[in-house]
Design a protein around this motif. Structure first.
Motif, mmCIF file in Angstrom:
data_model
loop_
_atom_site.group_PDB
_atom_site.id
_atom_site.type_symbol
_atom_site.label_atom_id
_atom_site.label_comp_id
_atom_site.label_asym_id
_atom_site.label_seq_id
_atom_site.Cartn_x
_atom_site.Cartn_y
_atom_site.Cartn_z
ATOM 1 N N MET A 161 0.845 -1.198 0.000
ATOM 2 C CA MET A 161 0.000 0.000 0.000
ATOM 3 C C MET A 161 0.882 1.251 0.000
ATOM 4 S SD MET A 161 -2.902 1.103 2.707
ATOM 5 C CE MET A 161 -3.564 -0.528 2.979
ATOM 6 N N ASN A 162 0.653 2.123 -0.994
ATOM 7 C CA ASN A 162 1.494 3.325 -1.009
ATOM 8 C C ASN A 162 0.970 4.374 -0.032
ATOM 9 O OD1 ASN A 162 -0.575 4.767 -2.189
ATOM 10 N ND2 ASN A 162 0.074 4.181 -4.252
ATOM 11 N N ALA A 163 1.804 5.402 0.166
ATOM 12 C CA ALA A 163 1.534 6.391 1.212
ATOM 13 C C ALA A 163 0.250 7.151 0.925
ATOM 14 C CB ALA A 163 2.707 7.352 1.320
ATOM 15 N N ARG A 164 -0.004 7.458 -0.368
ATOM 16 C CA ARG A 164 -1.173 8.259 -0.676
ATOM 17 C C ARG A 164 -2.461 7.500 -0.355
ATOM 18 N NH1 ARG A 164 -1.289 10.549 -6.542
ATOM 19 N NH2 ARG A 164 0.540 11.637 -5.757
ATOM 20 N N ARG A 165 -2.449 6.226 -0.733
ATOM 21 C CA ARG A 165 -3.608 5.376 -0.478
ATOM 22 C C ARG A 165 -3.878 5.271 1.026
ATOM 23 N NH1 ARG A 165 -6.938 1.709 -2.862
ATOM 24 N NH2 ARG A 165 -7.138 -0.153 -1.605
ATOM 25 N N ARG A 166 -2.788 5.119 1.783
ATOM 26 C CA ARG A 166 -2.925 4.993 3.236
ATOM 27 C C ARG A 166 -3.569 6.255 3.825
ATOM 28 N NH1 ARG A 166 2.446 4.220 5.621
ATOM 29 N NH2 ARG A 166 2.539 2.410 4.280
ATOM 30 N N THR A 167 -3.077 7.432 3.383
ATOM 31 C CA THR A 167 -3.624 8.695 3.885
ATOM 32 C C THR A 167 -5.120 8.781 3.566
ATOM 33 O OG1 THR A 167 -1.541 9.518 3.015
ATOM 34 C CG2 THR A 167 -2.969 11.112 4.102
ATOM 35 N N ALA A 168 -5.479 8.349 2.362
ATOM 36 C CA ALA A 168 -6.883 8.423 1.963
ATOM 37 C C ALA A 168 -7.738 7.549 2.883
ATOM 38 C CB ALA A 168 -7.038 7.967 0.516
ATOM 39 N N LEU A 169 -7.249 6.331 3.174
ATOM 40 C CA LEU A 169 -7.978 5.394 4.036
ATOM 41 C C LEU A 169 -8.158 5.972 5.438
ATOM 42 C CD1 LEU A 169 -6.846 1.732 3.378
ATOM 43 C CD2 LEU A 169 -9.173 2.647 3.474
ATOM 44 N N VAL A 170 -7.037 6.536 5.960
ATOM 45 C CA VAL A 170 -7.093 7.117 7.299
ATOM 46 C C VAL A 170 -8.137 8.225 7.330
ATOM 47 C CG1 VAL A 170 -5.800 8.551 8.940
ATOM 48 C CG2 VAL A 170 -4.758 6.488 7.978
ATOM 49 N N ARG A 171 -8.193 9.025 6.222
ATOM 50 C CA ARG A 171 -9.154 10.131 6.178
ATOM 51 C C ARG A 171 -10.587 9.591 6.226
ATOM 52 N NH1 ARG A 171 -7.693 13.118 1.442
ATOM 53 N NH2 ARG A 171 -5.785 13.622 2.561
ATOM 54 N N VAL A 172 -10.840 8.533 5.451
ATOM 55 C CA VAL A 172 -12.186 7.934 5.433
ATOM 56 C C VAL A 172 -12.540 7.404 6.817
ATOM 57 C CG1 VAL A 172 -13.512 5.958 4.590
ATOM 58 C CG2 VAL A 172 -12.141 7.328 3.001
ATOM 59 N N PHE A 173 -11.595 6.752 7.420
ATOM 60 C CA PHE A 173 -11.797 6.158 8.743
ATOM 61 C C PHE A 173 -12.125 7.235 9.782
ATOM 62 C CE2 PHE A 173 -10.096 3.903 12.570
ATOM 63 C CZ PHE A 173 -10.995 2.849 12.521
ATOM 64 N N ARG A 174 -11.338 8.342 9.731
ATOM 65 C CA ARG A 174 -11.568 9.443 10.670
ATOM 66 C C ARG A 174 -12.951 10.032 10.479
ATOM 67 N NH1 ARG A 174 -5.992 12.465 10.496
ATOM 68 N NH2 ARG A 174 -4.869 11.217 12.039
ATOM 69 N N ARG A 175 -13.326 10.199 9.192
ATOM 70 C CA ARG A 175 -14.624 10.798 8.914
ATOM 71 C C ARG A 175 -15.733 9.921 9.500
ATOM 72 N NH1 ARG A 175 -14.872 11.487 3.053
ATOM 73 N NH2 ARG A 175 -13.058 12.814 3.363
ATOM 74 N N ARG A 176 -15.552 8.607 9.369
ATOM 75 C CA ARG A 176 -16.557 7.660 9.864
ATOM 76 C C ARG A 176 -16.675 7.764 11.399
ATOM 77 N NH1 ARG A 176 -20.986 5.781 9.645
ATOM 78 N NH2 ARG A 176 -21.362 3.752 10.603
ATOM 79 N N ILE A 177 -15.526 7.884 12.085
ATOM 80 C CA ILE A 177 -15.538 7.996 13.545
ATOM 81 C C ILE A 177 -16.321 9.233 13.969
ATOM 82 C CG2 ILE A 177 -14.076 8.544 15.549
ATOM 83 C CD1 ILE A 177 -12.030 6.619 14.483
ATOM 84 N N VAL A 178 -16.031 10.355 13.287
ATOM 85 C CA VAL A 178 -16.725 11.607 13.612
ATOM 86 C C VAL A 178 -18.218 11.446 13.386
ATOM 87 C CG1 VAL A 178 -16.996 14.017 12.912
ATOM 88 C CG2 VAL A 178 -14.713 13.036 13.158
ATOM 89 N N GLU A 179 -18.569 10.781 12.278
ATOM 90 C CA GLU A 179 -19.974 10.559 11.938
ATOM 91 C C GLU A 179 -20.691 9.795 13.048
ATOM 92 O OE1 GLU A 179 -19.859 9.880 7.336
ATOM 93 O OE2 GLU A 179 -21.089 8.335 8.293
ATOM 94 N N VAL A 180 -20.085 8.664 13.450
ATOM 95 C CA VAL A 180 -20.696 7.814 14.479
ATOM 96 C C VAL A 180 -20.817 8.588 15.776
ATOM 97 C CG1 VAL A 180 -20.305 5.787 15.932
ATOM 98 C CG2 VAL A 180 -19.957 5.635 13.463
ATOM 99 N N ARG A 181 -19.743 9.336 16.108
ATOM 100 C CA ARG A 181 -19.776 10.094 17.362
ATOM 101 C C ARG A 181 -20.912 11.115 17.338
ATOM 102 N NH1 ARG A 181 -15.019 13.986 18.256
ATOM 103 N NH2 ARG A 181 -16.468 15.293 17.075
#
Lengths: 171, 369
Positions: A1-21
């Motif tokens: 997994m390249n760095a850009r893809r990883r950053t994108a995934l982390v961003r999606v994950f963070r957004r989901r956490i905020v959503e659930v919260r």
């Protein structure tokens, strides 16, 4: 997994956490907002009391007045035994009564069975006689089995007698 | 079939008599019995921990009545709680099983409620039957969990209040012909509670003794008075050289049984009222405790010690109790010398006080000013 893809995934994950919260916070807010003053007062007083009891319990566990395993098992054991063992057995017994007992007898049999069970719950510790001590004959000094069987005769006999009376009563 | 399909669903429980109509009615009764049981339990706790909360030294039957009510409402709650748990049982399987924060809080509070309520009733009943299957020291644990139970009840009432109001007004839903209805189930819960209360109260009200077939006592025992801790259990034997020591400041005064018998004797009709709920009345005779110390009005409190090395071998007497005219160092019951099991040669007896604090086999009185 390249760095850009990883950053994108982390961003999606963070957004989901905020959503659930946000969703959870909104849910709790809506629930609390819908409470009346009386409900809010009871809720606060009750929660405070639970915390007070919890602190007392914690102290007993920490100073070893209360064994963690013993108290924990007796405390959690209640709901587990009730919900996973006793209630299912009672439900199955109820279904059995409704399937096997003729409709005219069903209500009486179900009532007598239920009342027998309720009385037995209270009678059981006395019937075992395990609290008796040879040095103290004044403790548990009754014939509990005789008393219990008399109660059972009444619980089952009274509806039976009432049925017979109803049957032979002149119309 | 997925594993989740094997987890029971509320619909698996046949409806019949259970449901909201029954739950709120039995629940209301339980609210009343638990609140009463909690308050009388607190009174008992304050009696056993003097100084926490001031209690009056009368009426003489105060503790007999409050503790009788405590044990009886607790025992009557057993059939009620059983019917209530049966009535709400399908809700255990309601989806989502875990859910969000709100659902977890709700489930958590119900867990505290059910666990604590069952715990209090089961340990309380076993303690009355003196069947110590639970293996831990009962009073402090029963006391701590009582706060959990009463707090969880308040939270439960708060959460369910709108539903309770609605369901109290609702008509009784019908069941299939010939089945047990909701009103039948409610009556059975009530009848079970009454039977439980009456059959176990024969050791609290003498008129109930003939029907009290599940009562812990029936007033047998030496001199017609039941015993909770026997001399054998306490490891006490009659001591022919017994002397009472009264320690006050640096001074110590000793008195023999003959000395005590030569002092002015007083009689008092008082109950022995046990924490386990029973009570039996007797006429006690002996020396007023206040006449054994100098200037009893200036005493802060007394510690009464027994030949019994166990936890019940020591008790505290407040200034108020010390100065009550019926507070005696008793030497006789109903005219007879105390039996060894009742504390020969001398025991403490005072009004409105748990039996566990009516110290037997008294050897020492320590005065604090």
């Amino acid at each position: 997994m390249n760095a850009r893809r990883r950053t994108a995934l982390v961003r999606v994950f963070r957004r989901r956490i905020v959503e659930v919260r946000n969703q959870q916070v909104a849910e709790v807010r809506a629930a609390v907002g819908g409470l009346t003053g009386l409900q809010l007062m009871l809720l606060l007083a009750g929660s405070g009391t639970i915390v007070f009891g919890g602190v007392q319990m914690l102290q007993l566990l920490l100073d070893r007045t209360a064994p963690v395993l013993g108290v924990g098992a007796w405390w959690l054991g209640g709901p587990l035994i009730v919900d996973l063992l006793v209630v299912p057995i009672v439900v199955i017994a109820g279904v059995a009564i409704s399937r096997l007992v003729p409709v005219g007898w069903r209500r009486d049999i179900a009532a007598a069975s239920a009342l027998s069970l309720l009385v037995s719950l209270v009678a059981l510790p006395f019937l075992t006689g395990l609290g008796r001590r040879p040095d103290n004959p004044s403790l548990l000094d009754r014939n509990y089995w005789a008393g219990y069987l008399t109660l059972m005769v009444l619980v089952w006999g009274v509806p039976l007698v009432l049925r017979l009376l109803r049957r032979f009563r002149p119309r | 079939m997925k594993p989740a399909d094997l987890v029971p669903r509320p619909e698996w429980y046949p409806a019949r008599a259970r449901g909201g109509w029954l739950s709120v009615r039995v629940g209301t009764l339980l609210g009343i019995t638990f609140a009463t049981c909690f308050v009388t339990g607190l009174i008992s706790h304050f009696h056993q921990h003097p100084g926490l909360f001031p209690l009056p030294d009368g009426p003489v039957w105060g503790y007999a009545v409050s503790q009788g009510i405590h044990v009886t409402t607790g025992i009557a709650s057993i059939p009620l709680l059983a019917v209530k748990l049966w009535s709400v049982a399908p809700r255990f399987w309601q989806r989502p099983l875990v859910g969000g924060v709100l659902r977890m809080l709700e489930r958590g509070s119900v867990l505290v409620l059910v666990a604590s309520a069952v715990f209090e009733l089961v340990t309380g009943l076993l303690n009355v039957a003196e069947w110590y299957a639970f293996g831990f020291y009962f009073p402090p644990v029963h006391y701590a969990v009582a706060w959990l139970a009463i707090g969880a009840i308040a939270v439960h009432v708060a959460v369910q209040l709108p539903k309770v109001r609605e369901l109290w007004k609702a008509p009784e839903p019908a069941v299939a012909t010939g089945d047990l209805g909701r009103r039948d189930a409610f009556r059975l819960a009530g009848l079970g509670a009454v039977i439980a209360a009456v059959t176990t109260a024969g050791d609290k009200l003498p008129v109930l003794r003939p029907v009290g077939v599940l009562s812990q006592r029936s007033a047998t025992g030496p001199q017609g008075l039941p015993v909770n801790r026997s001399a054998v259990a306490a490891g006490v034997v009659a001591d022919p050289d017994w002397q009472l020591r009264v320690q006050d400041g640096g001074r110590e005064r000793t008195r023999t049984l003959a000395d005590l018998q030569a002092m002015p004797q007083h009689a008092a009709l008082l109950p022995i009222a046990c924490v386990e709920g029973w009570n039996v009345w007797a006429t006690w005779e002996g020396v007023r405790l206040s006449e054994l110390v100098d200037d009893p009005g200036g005493v802060a409190e007394l510690t009464v010690r027994s030949a019994d090395p166990g936890g019940y071998g020591v008790s505290t007497v407040t200034r108020q109790t010390l100065n009550h005219p019926d507070t005696l160092l008793a030497l006789r019951i109903d005219g007879e010398q105390l039996a060894l099991d009742h504390g020969y040669p001398a025991r403490l007896i005072a009004p409105n006080r748990p039996g566990a604090l009516q110290t037997k086999w008294v050897t020492t009185i320590e005065v604090r000013r």
